[in-house]
Design a protein around this motif. Structure first.
Motif, mmCIF file in Angstrom:
data_model
loop_
_atom_site.group_PDB
_atom_site.id
_atom_site.type_symbol
_atom_site.label_atom_id
_atom_site.label_comp_id
_atom_site.label_asym_id
_atom_site.label_seq_id
_atom_site.Cartn_x
_atom_site.Cartn_y
_atom_site.Cartn_z
ATOM 1 N N ASP A 519 0.905 -1.296 0.256
ATOM 2 C CA ASP A 519 0.097 -0.138 -0.027
ATOM 3 C C ASP A 519 0.865 1.259 -0.110
ATOM 4 O O ASP A 519 0.743 2.350 -0.658
ATOM 5 C CB ASP A 519 -0.870 -0.069 1.159
ATOM 6 N N GLY A 520 1.918 1.130 0.776
ATOM 7 C CA GLY A 520 2.749 2.342 0.989
ATOM 8 C C GLY A 520 3.211 2.760 -0.487
ATOM 9 O O GLY A 520 3.541 3.580 -0.967
ATOM 10 N N VAL A 521 3.948 1.631 -1.379
ATOM 11 C CA VAL A 521 4.345 1.779 -2.624
ATOM 12 C C VAL A 521 3.347 2.277 -3.433
ATOM 13 O O VAL A 521 3.468 3.292 -4.415
ATOM 14 C CB VAL A 521 5.240 0.502 -3.292
ATOM 15 N N ARG A 522 2.246 2.018 -3.383
ATOM 16 C CA ARG A 522 1.060 2.264 -4.357
ATOM 17 C C ARG A 522 0.747 3.728 -4.126
ATOM 18 O O ARG A 522 0.888 4.713 -5.020
ATOM 19 C CB ARG A 522 -0.204 1.526 -4.211
ATOM 20 N N ILE A 523 0.888 4.201 -2.902
ATOM 21 C CA ILE A 523 0.350 5.533 -2.612
ATOM 22 C C ILE A 523 1.504 6.403 -2.846
ATOM 23 O O ILE A 523 1.117 7.727 -3.545
ATOM 24 C CB ILE A 523 -0.200 5.793 -1.128
ATOM 25 N N VAL A 524 2.467 6.232 -2.255
ATOM 26 C CA VAL A 524 3.810 6.881 -2.801
ATOM 27 C C VAL A 524 4.008 7.021 -4.312
ATOM 28 O O VAL A 524 4.357 8.259 -4.792
ATOM 29 C CB VAL A 524 5.125 6.403 -2.108
ATOM 30 N N GLY A 525 3.671 6.068 -5.284
ATOM 31 C CA GLY A 525 3.863 6.171 -6.427
ATOM 32 C C GLY A 525 2.766 7.004 -7.004
ATOM 33 O O GLY A 525 3.175 7.692 -7.909
ATOM 34 N N CYS A 526 1.384 6.735 -6.612
ATOM 35 C CA CYS A 526 0.513 7.797 -7.141
ATOM 36 C C CYS A 526 1.013 9.202 -6.782
ATOM 37 O O CYS A 526 0.691 10.019 -7.472
ATOM 38 C CB CYS A 526 -0.740 7.433 -6.631
ATOM 39 N N ALA A 527 1.251 9.595 -5.650
ATOM 40 C CA ALA A 527 1.819 10.814 -5.255
ATOM 41 C C ALA A 527 3.021 11.528 -6.184
ATOM 42 O O ALA A 527 2.994 12.413 -6.723
ATOM 43 C CB ALA A 527 2.135 10.816 -3.742
ATOM 44 N N ALA A 528 3.915 10.539 -6.419
ATOM 45 C CA ALA A 528 4.846 10.850 -7.455
ATOM 46 C C ALA A 528 4.322 11.144 -8.926
ATOM 47 O O ALA A 528 4.803 11.877 -9.559
ATOM 48 C CB ALA A 528 6.165 9.823 -7.375
ATOM 49 N N LEU A 529 3.381 10.326 -9.192
ATOM 50 C CA LEU A 529 2.593 10.396 -10.654
ATOM 51 C C LEU A 529 1.930 11.669 -10.500
ATOM 52 O O LEU A 529 2.147 12.802 -11.562
ATOM 53 C CB LEU A 529 1.655 9.517 -10.781
#
Length: 767
Positions: A519-529
């Motif tokens: 979940d952390g990777v998904r959320i951080v990835g979306c924030a980076a996007l």
């Protein structure tokens, strides 16, 4: 919602009280290390960049610990329930210490007993010892281990400190006094008057009552009384950076306490220092709310009143939310909360109205949901806030609005004026409408996490509605109110703390369980996007400022289209990526838009690392050579009640309509002046109508006979003109500035040689 104990750092069996006289839970002292790092970085930068002496920095640190942190934390843990860790309590307790300091200093100053202030921490220590001895128990001190999120929060504070060092201290070190920020002498003058008098005046025109948000100057006066440091050292460096650190750390502490989890604290601190409404052009920060809303922390150095209210609101929001939740049931919480409300109202006039709006919105929602007990609680909170506001309007502001009016185009048109279009260029009639649309879209984009939180059931929780309400009210106030100095922007600036904490709480509600690595990777990835999407949009659109007013509408409408496209593409990408229902993908959408929020001011991060990208012009000396020394000579050789007269009324050339923001003699002499400058005085207080001219820095003086008598003694000295100043108006000193009209031979003939002469200044003794 349950706390993540491994994240928060509390022992699983920690309880709010213990049968032991003293206990420490958590198994480690490392939980204090991130805070110690932030304090250490602050001291190093203050000494190395700002030019503060190491001894002065350590002395001020001792003052903070003994007079703010210790008493504030004792009262906080006694009245409010202890927080998840002692570090959390230390941050909120230090902020509360600022509140407790204010009435104490004013009371001692009123009776001229300020020397007793050194007994304050001793009295708190004795009182705490008596209470502990009688109860034979104390809440355990939960220190805990430093987590990844606490280190990340400390890193956010350090980044903000680097930004302060680059943007403020490197350009205004302590030893550069003659070219201050134009309002700095104004702040110093009020603090100097409160250092020696209460009730205080606006000391640049003798006899003018002080109607202003003046509580921050009480803090400066109290700190100067305890430490004996120069007010300018406190204002430029030590006190202001303390308030900056407390604002960012307070956002971390408030979000952590309200959610029971540490990662929302990091989010709140990050949003507070870097977030912004989306800005798709390099130049539009001049006209959009992007920098107005979120340049809030660095702006503290230009507005000490704003600096004080930012951390104070963190304590108030925690108390109000916990009272709404029913977590604060002891009666002493209410007087403490009202005291904090008074401090917020007196710290900044724009702060409490938005909080009242948040309480009103929460009350309406609770009434619709028929929650009787919550309605009663919110009614009491709202009533208390309204009473405090009405009293503050009289006590602090004299019942005036300080030229604030309703004007639907005031903010937008004034902000566009900063672009300084070429002479003869005007904005098209369609510009205000396009700006309104663009601003509205910007606010919607920036509040996507809040909207998601409300849709996920947050609208049924009055405490969450209360956190969101001040930001919504501030956005509306910014758009519909107008002020000659664009002071309506402080509605937004002040509410940025509520927005940051509300965003963190919303994200915590959206992700209520433990954050797995996936979940952390998904959320951080979306924030980076989201961050990359905004940066890419800025690169594609470009950052060239329009050459004339005719292209404003099309340019701002382009921003509108780009903003909507970014949001649409973001939602589509997340939905495709998630391969789940729209509701299940909402956390990722919120995270992606959080990336847009954080990227809204990429120049902020760049400034923290690389320094300003726009060359600064050469500083203009407001104060002539020898002026600071002349004012300090008067301070050293006079009593606090002695009065100064001067011929320095302007910044710049003494033309009839010159800028009247000349306050530096009162500031550095710490004495009242018969007539120095006369700007920033509410015209209604002195019997003038509230017009644009009278609310500007170029207003005419309202007592021409007094001004003539003042100037005549310097330009036409004679026994009669000198005796008028000395005998009728009680003037004790003349400070003559040779940049303006003065008959120095005539003054020497009447008064003898000056007591002090240096540079462009001569000081004569009339006593």
């Amino acid at each position: 919602m349950t706390a993540d104990q491994a994240t928060v750092g509390a022992a699983p069996d920690a309880k709010p009280s213990s049968d032991r006289m003293f206990s420490i839970s958590g198994g480690s002292w490392s939980g204090l290390l991130p805070g110690a790092l932030a304090v250490g970085v602050t001291l190093v930068l203050a000494v190395r960049v700002a030019g503060v002496g190491l001894g002065d920095a350590l002395l001020f640190t001792g003052y903070v610990l003994a007079f703010l942190t210790f008493p504030g934390t004792v009262v906080w843990r006694t009245v409010a329930k202890p927080g998840p860790t002692i570090g959390n309590d230390l941050v909120l307790g230090t902020i509360l210490g600022l509140v407790l300091e204010l009435p104490l200093y004013l009371l001692l100053r009123l009776f001229d007993l300020t020397q007793l202030i050194y007994a304050y921490p001793v009295a708190v220590l004795v009182g705490a010892a008596v209470v502990v001895w009688r109860r034979r128990r104390i809440a355990p001190l939960v220190i805990g281990r430093a987590s990844l999120w606490s280190w990340a929060g400390a890193a956010v504070v350090c980044v903000q400190l680097l930004l302060v060092a680059k943007r403020v201290w490197s350009h205004r070190p302590i030893d550069a006094l003659r070219s201050p920020y134009v309002d700095e002498p104004f702040h110093l003058a009020i603090a100097g008057d409160l250092l020696h008098h209460f009730p205080a005046q606006m000391p640049w025109v003798d006899g003018t009552p002080l109607f202003y948000h003046w509580l921050v100057y009480v803090h400066l006066a109290s700190a100067a009384t305890v430490t004996h440091l120069e007010l300018v050292v406190l204002l430029r460096s030590l006190s202001m950076v303390l308030l900056v650190v407390l604002a960012v750390a307070g956002a971390y502490a408030a979000a952590t306490r309200l959610t029971g989890r540490a990662w929302p604290g990091f989010v709140a601190a990050l949003v507070l220092i870097t977030g912004a409404t989306p800005d798709f052009f390099g130049w539009t920060s001049l006209v959009s709310p992007a920098q107005l809303a979120f340049d809030s922390v660095v702006r503290m150095f230009n507005s000490p009143t704003h600096a004080l209210v930012m951390p104070l609101q963190m304590v108030l929001m925690v108390l109000v939310v916990e009272v709404i939740r029913g977590e604060q049931r002891r009666w002493p919480v209410w007087p403490l909360m009202i005291l904090v409300m008074v401090a917020v109202a007196g710290a900044k006039s724009s702060a409490l109205p938005t909080i009242i709006a948040g309480l009103l919105l929460a009350l309406v929602i609770s009434a619709v949901l028929r929650r009787k007990q919550t309605v009663l609680t919110l009614g009491a909170l709202l009533g208390s806030a309204v009473v405090v506001f009405l009293v503050a309007q009289q006590v602090f502001y004299g019942g005036g609005t300080r030229a604030t009016t309703i004007d639907l185009n005031g903010s937008t048109i004034q902000r566009l004026g900063i672009l300084m279009l070429p002479e003869g260029e005007t904005l098209p009639g369609s510009a205000p409408v396009s700006i309104w649309i663009s601003f509205t879209v910007g606010f919607v984009l920036v509040t996507v996490p809040l909207i998601v939180g409300l849709l996920r059931g947050g609208w049924r929780r009055p405490e969450f509605v209360f956190l969101v309400g001040p930001w919504a009210a501030a956005a509306g106030a910014f758009m519909v109110l107008s002020h000659p100095a664009l002071s309506q922007a402080y509605f937004l600036l002040g509410a940025s703390g509520f927005f940051a904490v509300a965003t963190a709480v919303a994200l915590s509600d959206i992700n209520p369980g433990r954050l797995s690595r996936r979940d952390g990777v998904r959320i951080v990835g979306c924030a980076a996007l989201g961050w990359l999407a905004l940066v890419a949009a800025r690169l594609l659109v470009g950052d060239e400022m329009p050459a004339n007013g005719s292209v404003f509408t099309s340019t701002l409408l382009t921003q509108l289209v780009v903003g909507l496209l970014v949001l649409a593409v973001a939602v589509v990408i997340v939905l495709v990526y998630a391969r789940r229902s729209a509701i299940a993908a909402l956390p990722a959408v919120a995270a992606l838009m959080l990336g847009v929020v954080v990227a809204g001011a990429p120049q902020t991060v760049a400034l923290a690392v690389a320094g300003p990208s726009i060359p600064r012009g050469a500083p203009t000396d407001i104060i002539g050579p020898g002026g600071i020394a002349a004012a300090r000579f008067v301070r050293a050789h006079s009593q606090p009640d002695e009065l100064i007269a001067t011929n320095a009324h302007c910044i710049g050339l003494p033309v009839p309509d010159c800028d009247r923001r000349n306050f530096w003699i009162a500031a550095y002499a710490e004495r009242r002046v018969l007539v120095e400058g006369w700007a920033y005085i509410d015209p209604l207080v002195v019997g003038l109508p509230s017009t644009d001219l009278n609310n500007s820095a170029y207003l005419p003086f309202w007592d021409p006979e007094l001004l003539e008598a003042n100037d005549a003694a310097i330009t036409r000295p004679s026994p009669e003109t000198i005796s008028t100043l000395r005998d009728e108006f009680g003037v004790d000193w003349l400070v003559v500035d040779r940049r303006y009209r003065a008959d120095l031979p005539g003054i020497r003939r009447e008064l003898g040689q000056p007591r002090f002469k240096r540079g462009l200044y001569s000081v004569f003794d009339l006593r």
